[in-house]
Design a protein around this motif. Structure first.
Motif, PDB file in Angstrom:
ATOM      1  N   MET A   1     -44.194  10.762 -30.075  1.00  0.00           N
ATOM      2  CA  MET A   1     -42.850  10.582 -29.992  1.00  0.00           C
ATOM      3  C   MET A   1     -41.841  11.642 -30.531  1.00  0.00           C
ATOM      4  N   PRO A   2     -40.962  11.975 -29.797  1.00  0.00           N
ATOM      5  CA  PRO A   2     -40.108  13.356 -30.208  1.00  0.00           C
ATOM      6  C   PRO A   2     -39.350  12.757 -31.520  1.00  0.00           C
ATOM      7  N   ASP A   3     -39.009  14.046 -32.209  1.00  0.00           N
ATOM      8  CA  ASP A   3     -38.274  14.060 -33.321  1.00  0.00           C
ATOM      9  C   ASP A   3     -36.884  13.830 -33.052  1.00  0.00           C
ATOM     10  N   PHE A   4     -35.978  13.041 -33.308  1.00  0.00           N
ATOM     11  CA  PHE A   4     -34.757  12.667 -32.936  1.00  0.00           C
ATOM     12  C   PHE A   4     -33.737  13.321 -34.042  1.00  0.00           C
ATOM     13  N   GLN A   5     -32.904  14.193 -33.615  1.00  0.00           N
ATOM     14  CA  GLN A   5     -31.799  14.605 -34.457  1.00  0.00           C
ATOM     15  C   GLN A   5     -30.523  14.383 -34.033  1.00  0.00           C
ATOM     16  N   ASP A   6     -29.387  14.222 -34.669  1.00  0.00           N
ATOM     17  CA  ASP A   6     -28.004  14.174 -34.178  1.00  0.00           C
ATOM     18  C   ASP A   6     -27.718  15.352 -33.408  1.00  0.00           C
ATOM     19  N   ARG A   7     -26.946  14.972 -32.311  1.00  0.00           N
ATOM     20  CA  ARG A   7     -26.850  16.397 -31.362  1.00  0.00           C
ATOM     21  C   ARG A   7     -25.060  16.173 -30.846  1.00  0.00           C
ATOM     22  N   VAL A   8     -24.719  17.193 -30.716  1.00  0.00           N
ATOM     23  CA  VAL A   8     -23.197  16.976 -30.407  1.00  0.00           C
ATOM     24  C   VAL A   8     -23.146  17.233 -28.631  1.00  0.00           C
ATOM     25  N   LEU A   9     -22.389  16.530 -27.901  1.00  0.00           N
ATOM     26  CA  LEU A   9     -22.057  16.455 -26.710  1.00  0.00           C
ATOM     27  C   LEU A   9     -20.737  16.792 -26.433  1.00  0.00           C
ATOM     28  N   LYS A  10     -20.373  17.141 -25.065  1.00  0.00           N
ATOM     29  CA  LYS A  10     -18.987  17.294 -24.802  1.00  0.00           C
ATOM     30  C   LYS A  10     -18.747  16.009 -23.610  1.00  0.00           C
ATOM     31  N   CYS A  11     -17.898  15.382 -23.787  1.00  0.00           N
ATOM     32  CA  CYS A  11     -17.204  14.411 -22.885  1.00  0.00           C
ATOM     33  C   CYS A  11     -16.971  15.006 -21.460  1.00  0.00           C
ATOM     34  N   VAL A  12     -17.453  14.487 -20.448  1.00  0.00           N
ATOM     35  CA  VAL A  12     -16.950  15.087 -19.135  1.00  0.00           C
ATOM     36  C   VAL A  12     -15.423  14.508 -18.674  1.00  0.00           C
ATOM     37  N   ASP A  13     -15.001  13.545 -19.320  1.00  0.00           N
ATOM     38  CA  ASP A  13     -13.684  13.202 -19.018  1.00  0.00           C
ATOM     39  C   ASP A  13     -12.458  13.871 -19.751  1.00  0.00           C
ATOM     40  N   CYS A  14     -12.736  13.602 -21.233  1.00  0.00           N
ATOM     41  CA  CYS A  14     -11.357  14.401 -21.855  1.00  0.00           C
ATOM     42  C   CYS A  14     -11.988  15.609 -22.716  1.00  0.00           C
ATOM     43  N   GLY A  15     -13.211  16.114 -22.553  1.00  0.00           N
ATOM     44  CA  GLY A  15     -13.598  17.298 -23.291  1.00  0.00           C
ATOM     45  C   GLY A  15     -13.861  17.328 -24.774  1.00  0.00           C
ATOM     46  N   ALA A  16     -13.683  16.219 -25.227  1.00  0.00           N
ATOM     47  CA  ALA A  16     -13.772  15.842 -26.590  1.00  0.00           C
ATOM     48  C   ALA A  16     -15.189  16.217 -26.951  1.00  0.00           C
ATOM     49  N   GLU A  17     -15.716  16.525 -28.330  1.00  0.00           N
ATOM     50  CA  GLU A  17     -17.235  16.648 -28.742  1.00  0.00           C
ATOM     51  C   GLU A  17     -17.295  15.256 -29.338  1.00  0.00           C
ATOM     52  N   PHE A  18     -18.504  14.663 -29.032  1.00  0.00           N
ATOM     53  CA  PHE A  18     -18.908  13.542 -29.712  1.00  0.00           C
ATOM     54  C   PHE A  18     -20.559  13.668 -29.925  1.00  0.00           C
ATOM     55  N   VAL A  19     -20.819  12.725 -31.090  1.00  0.00           N
ATOM     56  CA  VAL A  19     -22.330  12.923 -31.482  1.00  0.00           C
ATOM     57  C   VAL A  19     -23.084  12.041 -30.817  1.00  0.00           C
ATOM     58  N   PHE A  20     -24.161  12.337 -30.182  1.00  0.00           N
ATOM     59  CA  PHE A  20     -25.278  11.752 -29.710  1.00  0.00           C
ATOM     60  C   PHE A  20     -26.433  11.250 -30.888  1.00  0.00           C
TER      61      PHE A  20
END
Length: 103
Positions: A1-20
């Motif tokens: 199983m992969p080791d999951f770590q919080d990642r920052v993604l960018k919203c395609v609608d508003c461009g804001a960064e959010f944490v996955f």
């Protein structure tokens, strides 16, 4: 199983960064989702709300027990009883009381 770590993604609608989050990634992995989220929570909520899926269909019908006109948040199925709020709650309370003695 992969080791999951919080990642920052960018919203395609508003461009804001959010944490996955790692927890969300684990959930996606367990459900075999192939794509990571594209939208932040506010944009996802706004998008779901505009599709009309969150609006409930109200149907006018007569209560099977007392005959009073009532609205229900679903389309009644033929052959199944439909109750107004008061009759539904009284039946629910009666069945809960009857079931308590069987323990």
């Amino acid at each position: 199983m992969p080791d999951f770590q919080d990642r920052v993604l960018k919203c395609v609608d508003c461009g804001a960064e959010f944490v996955f989050t790692a927890g969300e990634q684990h959930f996606f992995h367990d459900k075999n989702f192939k794509n990571e989220p594209k939208r932040c929570k506010p944009c996802k909520t706004k998008r779901q709300g505009s599709s009309g899926s969150s609006a409930r269909a109200e149907t006018m019908t007569s209560c099977s027990q007392c005959g009073r006109e009532t609205t229900v948040p679903f389309k009644p199925t033929q052959g199944r009883p439909v109750y107004c709020r008061e009759c539904f709650l009284s039946r629910k309370a009666a069945s809960a009381g009857a079931g308590a003695g069987n323990r």
